[in-house]
Design an enzyme around this catalytic site. Structure first.
Site, PDB file in Angstrom:
ATOM      1  N   SER A  45      46.762  50.421  47.071  1.00 35.03           N
ATOM      2  CA  SER A  45      47.266  51.735  47.509  1.00 35.03           C
ATOM      3  C   SER A  45      46.323  52.430  48.491  1.00 35.03           C
ATOM      4  O   SER A  45      46.735  53.328  49.207  1.00 35.03           O
ATOM      5  CB  SER A  45      47.463  52.667  46.315  1.00 35.03           C
ATOM      6  OG  SER A  45      48.256  52.071  45.336  1.00 35.03           O
ATOM      7  N   HIS A  49      40.033  57.504  44.425  1.00 33.98           N
ATOM      8  CA  HIS A  49      40.393  58.404  43.334  1.00 33.98           C
ATOM      9  C   HIS A  49      39.305  59.446  43.081  1.00 33.98           C
ATOM     10  O   HIS A  49      38.125  59.182  43.296  1.00 33.98           O
ATOM     11  CB  HIS A  49      40.617  57.600  42.053  1.00 33.98           C
ATOM     12  CG  HIS A  49      41.836  56.732  42.101  1.00 33.98           C
ATOM     13  ND1 HIS A  49      43.064  57.156  41.657  1.00 33.98           N
ATOM     14  CD2 HIS A  49      42.014  55.475  42.567  1.00 33.98           C
ATOM     15  CE1 HIS A  49      43.946  56.175  41.832  1.00 33.98           C
ATOM     16  NE2 HIS A  49      43.329  55.142  42.377  1.00 33.98           N
ATOM     17  N   VAL A 172      36.172  27.077  45.168  1.00 31.63           N
ATOM     18  CA  VAL A 172      35.286  26.555  44.129  1.00 31.63           C
ATOM     19  C   VAL A 172      36.117  25.771  43.119  1.00 31.63           C
ATOM     20  O   VAL A 172      37.058  26.312  42.537  1.00 31.63           O
ATOM     21  CB  VAL A 172      34.518  27.699  43.431  1.00 31.63           C
ATOM     22  CG1 VAL A 172      33.660  27.163  42.287  1.00 31.63           C
ATOM     23  CG2 VAL A 172      33.657  28.453  44.433  1.00 31.63           C
ATOM     24  N   ILE A 334      38.734  43.814  37.591  1.00 35.57           N
ATOM     25  CA  ILE A 334      38.591  45.051  38.382  1.00 35.57           C
ATOM     26  C   ILE A 334      39.972  45.473  38.883  1.00 35.57           C
ATOM     27  O   ILE A 334      40.442  45.034  39.928  1.00 35.57           O
ATOM     28  CB  ILE A 334      37.623  44.856  39.565  1.00 35.57           C
ATOM     29  CG1 ILE A 334      36.315  44.205  39.115  1.00 35.57           C
ATOM     30  CG2 ILE A 334      37.358  46.204  40.232  1.00 35.57           C
ATOM     31  CD1 ILE A 334      35.465  45.036  38.177  1.00 35.57           C
ATOM     32  N   GLU A 335      40.613  46.297  38.084  1.00 34.47           N
ATOM     33  CA  GLU A 335      41.892  46.878  38.503  1.00 34.47           C
ATOM     34  C   GLU A 335      41.628  48.333  38.883  1.00 34.47           C
ATOM     35  O   GLU A 335      40.488  48.743  38.987  1.00 34.47           O
ATOM     36  CB  GLU A 335      42.904  46.768  37.353  1.00 34.47           C
ATOM     37  CG  GLU A 335      42.424  47.416  36.078  1.00 34.47           C
ATOM     38  CD  GLU A 335      43.367  47.192  34.905  1.00 34.47           C
ATOM     39  OE1 GLU A 335      44.517  46.818  35.131  1.00 34.47           O
ATOM     40  OE2 GLU A 335      42.936  47.405  33.770  1.00 34.47           O
ATOM     41  N   SER A 336      42.662  49.104  39.069  1.00 34.94           N
ATOM     42  CA  SER A 336      42.470  50.506  39.455  1.00 34.94           C
ATOM     43  C   SER A 336      41.578  51.206  38.436  1.00 34.94           C
ATOM     44  O   SER A 336      41.768  51.004  37.239  1.00 34.94           O
ATOM     45  CB  SER A 336      43.827  51.209  39.516  1.00 34.94           C
ATOM     46  OG  SER A 336      43.637  52.554  39.861  1.00 34.94           O
ATOM     47  N   CYS A 401      53.128  49.600  69.847  1.00 38.32           N
ATOM     48  CA  CYS A 401      53.444  50.584  68.817  1.00 38.32           C
ATOM     49  C   CYS A 401      52.204  51.364  68.395  1.00 38.32           C
ATOM     50  O   CYS A 401      52.264  52.556  68.154  1.00 38.32           O
ATOM     51  CB  CYS A 401      54.053  49.910  67.594  1.00 38.32           C
ATOM     52  SG  CYS A 401      55.505  48.930  67.961  1.00 38.32           S
ATOM     53  N   CYS A 436      57.349  47.722  65.369  1.00 38.14           N
ATOM     54  CA  CYS A 436      57.960  46.446  65.780  1.00 38.14           C
ATOM     55  C   CYS A 436      57.359  45.278  65.025  1.00 38.14           C
ATOM     56  O   CYS A 436      57.812  44.137  65.162  1.00 38.14           O
ATOM     57  CB  CYS A 436      57.904  46.238  67.288  1.00 38.14           C
ATOM     58  SG  CYS A 436      56.530  45.249  67.880  1.00 38.14           S
TER      59      CYS A 436
END
Lengths: 485, 418
Positions: A45, A49, A172, A334-336, A401, A436
């Site tokens: 995201s 935080h 690995v 290691i998540e949010s 763009c 585009c």
């Protein structure tokens, strides 16, 4: 022999590599893909935080507030893109309001800064498109947004400049402990290192199990997103969360650091770690949930949907520390708020190495800075004029763009990490990131990569091994003198 | 600062035609700015024939067609700058542009023509779900790879959408040895010209699957296949009809969108029906001295009409520079039942020589129907065709003398049963 081998070039691996590059150490990062930030980090995201959300007492809570505080200086040094936009957690009814109080309290315990509970009206004064049904909000002025992959690239480039080696396409397959060091058997041959840091994200359980440490599993949790055109930036410039309900965080509506709008993610456990397919029912659900926060979501303005998997562990918290196998350090699960925590985790890992007895002598030549890109889209007339006079490639626009010049693309190619894919250029310069989606610029980006690196057009991939874009010359016959069969 | 009477933004067929016409009408100091390396626009990659039937009464390839106009430009004092990107235009009609050769430029223009063309809708725009491997291209990008860069983007292809570029590419890839498995079209009718269905699909036994779509893309690194499905009348995929087709390439031909970033940044209103600026009979926009023509106004099916519209805007520029352009319109146009949009959106009769051509598109396929123009309940004119198709633009000409007999107001176009 290396002092440290880091397995994985996501935001955690790159952050640790950069932190260790402050010291006189021989460090290498081995990454199985063609570039840094190719899996979990890429589809994040991008929220920095405030540090109020992750539970106090957990590593998550400890590192997120600390990490948040490090971002402004990090941005000053590395120029990857960070904006302190502030965030709301919004409640839609009285029943949800106690959640805001709980978060506020938790945040204070974590050391989060800039927290305040405000009325729905006050929140709407700040963000006029916020839904009328918002009754109250927890505002956090120190929250912000960043570009996760640009951060990783910046960390890796700066680490490389300070002596860290980056080895891509290096998977690995096995790890052996031999007396006082490790031999990593990789797809590019054996690598010897005194210390191994496992930052392998979704595959951290597999890497850990290679030395017999198999006491956790990583269960991929999918998040799908939609990205809206920049002309929708009016929707909000503050990160908008919904008050947690029934344990679910709700869908986020957020500006990106480049002023697109991102809506998502869902959160579903899935079976396959590399399954990043999007599904129309989830995308529809996300859009519906997002329009609870902001009424103005225009689905005709979607420019891309994508999906990424969080590296959630069965422990419910980050797993950081040396294992029973001396010299082998896990930085797993290691998540949010992992992106927010990354810089703080990196320092902590350096401390762990020191405690393990690795000698950390400051490198007097360490340079914490990385030169910013010369972005023609952000330049005033005079500056632009002078730049083009000096380096004409900045006057040739490749990506219409996003107004990305040839000069920026050439710069990206020569910053110390090998470039072999169109996505690598997209991550660094935003060429192909616009409405585009590379329809016009991809052929020209490929030509520039080919010219600058010597790779043939057929060798250039979209995103690493197997993702070839072209199969063969179509004009072979003509080039052979027109002798058609 | 550089000064010109007319600056044309975009050197494709619309811009070239506008510049040539303005020159013929006496405008002398003209500059064409083109972002690509050569003039000609997207025609340069359209190496198939069939261009120019209306305009030149012969079948030309895209590059041959644009060369006719490039040669006309060369015979004049019109100046051109290629490899030059326009960043914006100011309210005072100062055009800001950059190029590697000349750096940053500010060009003062008395009049400006917008002719930036259009771009293709992408996978994101149509919310195509599934994996996101390499091998999903818009048809135009594939066309550029094959025809201009000289590379094949794949061997086994499924095409989504039956727009003309997709149909042309089905044939083109077949010529180059690829196998085109199918063309899936969400609508119950094709979005391409009938002649392209016949010449590009039927002649090569490529199936056109109407009321079909791709529900999922498969493949981690490169496309390995797609799941296609039949859709019901609400365009919802019917689960029982799901079928996997193995392929390494997906081409998208799912519509074109006028490129109006410069227009919008200049504060010029864009019509939500056409996605182009609102224009008058000589293609004047809402901003004084700014004209627009070609696919930036609305997406045309034939380049001949693009050139025609370019010429109209060139006439408009000449009139404007002479101070002869009347500004207050007599009529506005409206699309009623069965009509998607009408261009121009306004008409000022005193700027019209002998007739006004109204371009419009019908919303679906109509047999035994007629397109009629009304003012209030009064029938003004009508246009007959054997069949009306959304893919084929309707050119509805109304004589000036008919319009001159009407009171100012709205002209409404409608499809009616015969």
């Amino acid at each position: 022999m290396l002092d440290v081998c880091i397995v994985g070039g996501g935001v955690i691996g790159t952050a640790i590599s950069r932190e260790l590059s402050r010291y006189q150490l021989k460090v290498r990062v081995v990454e199985r893909n063609e570039d840094v930030a190719t899996e979990t980090t890429k589809a994040n995201s991008g929220i920095v935080h405030g540090g109020y959300d992750a539970a106090h007492g957990k590593l998550k809570g400890f590192f997120s507030a600390k990490g948040n505080a490090m971002y402004p200086q990090l941005e000053e040094e590395l120029h990857f893109g960070f904006r302190q936009t502030g965030s709301f957690v919004v409640a839609f009814n009285e029943g949800q309001e106690p959640e805001l109080d709980r978060l506020l309290e938790n945040g204070i315990k974590n050391g989060a800064r800039g927290l305040e509970i405000i009325s729905g009206d006050r929140a709407r004064e700040m963000e006029p498109h916020l839904s009328k049904s918002v009754t109250k909000a927890l505002y956090c002025s120190t929250a912000g947004v960043t570009s996760p992959y640009e951060l990783s690239v910046a960390l890796a480039e700066n680490a490389a400049k300070n002596g860290v080696e980056y080895s891509f396409y290096t998977e690995v397959n096995g790890i052996e402990k031999v007396e006082d060091h490790f031999i990593l058997h990789t797809s590019k041959g054996p690598v010897e290192a005194k210390v191994v840091i496992n930052a392998a994200g979704l595959y951290a359980d597999r890497i850990s199990a290679m030395i017999g440490e198999d006491d956790f599993t990583i269960n991929p949790r999918q998040g799908q997103y939609v990205l809206l055109d920049k002309d929708q930036a009016f929707m909000t410039d503050t990160v908008i969360f919904q008050a947690p309900e029934n344990g679910s965080k709700g869908v986020l509506v957020t500006p990106t650091v480049h002023h697109n709008i991102l809506v998502g993610p869902n959160s579903d456990y899935i079976d396959e770690k590399n399954d990043v397919a999007t599904t129309s029912d989830v995308i529809a659900k996300i859009l519906k949930a997002g329009s609870k926060s902001i009424d103005a979501i225009n689905t005709r303005k979607v420019i891309r949907s994508f999906s990424g998997n969080r590296a959630s562990s069965d422990r419910g918290d980050f797993i950081i520390g040396e294992t029973k196998v001396k010299g082998f350090v896990n930085v797993a699960g290691i998540e949010s708020p992992g992106l927010t925590s990354a810089p703080a985790i990196a320092i902590h890992v350096a401390d762990i190495l020191k405690e393990m007895g690795l000698e950390l002598t400051a490198d007097p030549n360490f340079d914490p800075t990385r030169k910013p890109y010369k972005r023609i889209a952000d330049m005033e007339a005079e500056e632009l004029n002078n730049l083009i006079a000096e380096e004409p490639a900045y006057g040739r626009v490749i990506c219409r763009c996003e107004s990305i010049s040839e000069g920026e693309i050439v710069d990206a190619i020569h910053r110390g990490l090998p470039i072999t894919s169109v996505d690598a250029i997209k991550k660094r310069t935003r060429a192909g990131m616009g409405r585009c989606q590379g329809g016009f610029c991809a052929p020209r980006v490929m030509e520039i990569i080919s010219r600058e690196t010597g790779l043939s057009m057929e060798e250039i991939t979209k995103q690493g091994e197997g993702s070839y874009l072209l199969t063969k010359r179509s004009k072979d016959a003509l080039e052979k003198g027109g002798q058609d069969a | 600062m550089l000064k010109y009477e007319l600056v044309v933004i975009g050197g494709g067929p619309a811009g070239l035609s506008a510049a040539v016409e303005a020159y013929e009408q006496g405008v002398r100091k003209i500059l064409i700015l083109e972002r690509d390396k050569e003039l000609g626009g997207i025609l340069n990659q359209c190496i198939h024939n069939g261009f120019g039937l209306h305009r030149f009464k012969e079948e030309l390839t895209g590059p041959e067609y644009s060369l006719r106009y490039i040669d006309l430009v060369k015979d004049t004092t019109i100046e051109t700058l290629t490899d030059t990107m326009v960043l914006e235009i100011s309210e005072q009609k100062v055009v800001r542009a950059i190029s590697a050769e000349r750096g940053y430029m500010e060009i003062e223009a008395k009049a400006v023509v917008f002719s930036m063309g259009c771009r293709e809708r992408t996978r994101g725009a149509i919310q195509l779900q599934g994996d996101r491997p390499a091998g999903v291209f818009t048809a135009g990008t594939a066309q550029r790879f094959i025809n201009m860069e000289g590379y094949m983007p794949g061997k086994r292809v499924v095409i989504l959408g039956s727009g003309d570029i997709g149909l042309i590419m089905a044939r083109r890839m077949t010529f180059e040895g690829a196998k085109v498995e199918a063309v899936c079209e969400l609508m119950p009718y094709s979005n391409g010209l009938t002649r392209n269905i016949v010449q590009c699909l039927d002649d090569y036994d490529i199936p056109l699957m109407l009321s079909h779509t791709i529900v999922k893309v498969h493949g981690k690194a490169r496309v390995e296949g797609v799941t296609i499905a039949k859709v019901d009348e609400n365009f919802k995929p019917i689960p029982e009809s799901f079928k996997r087709i193995d392929c390494d390439t997906v081409l998208l031909s799912v519509g074109l969108i006028p490129e109006n970033e410069i227009t919008q940044n200049a504060g010029i209103a864009v019509d939500t029906r056409t996605s182009g600026p609102k224009v008058g009979e000589l293609r004047q926009t809402e901003m004084e001295g700014v004209f627009a023509c070609g696919n930036v106004v609305h997406v045309h099916d034939l380049v001949d009409f693009v050139s025609e519209e370019g010429a109209l805007s060139g006439k408009g520029v000449a009139k404007y520079l002479k101070g002869e352009l009347e500004t207050t319109p007599n009529f506005s146009t409206a699309n009623s039942d069965g009509i998607g949009y009408v261009v121009p959106q306004t008409v000022n009769l005193s700027n019209v020589d002998d007739q006004v051509t109204f371009y419009m598109r019908v919303r679906s396929v109509y047999d035994k129907h007629i397109v009629r123009a009304y003012q209030g309940d009064t029938l003004i004119a009508e246009k007959k065709e054997r069949k009306f198709l959304p893919a084929e633009m309707v050119n509805f000409k109304i004589k000036k003398e008919i319009l001159a007999n009407l009171a100012d107001g709205e002209i409404r176009f409608v499809v009616e049963e015969v």
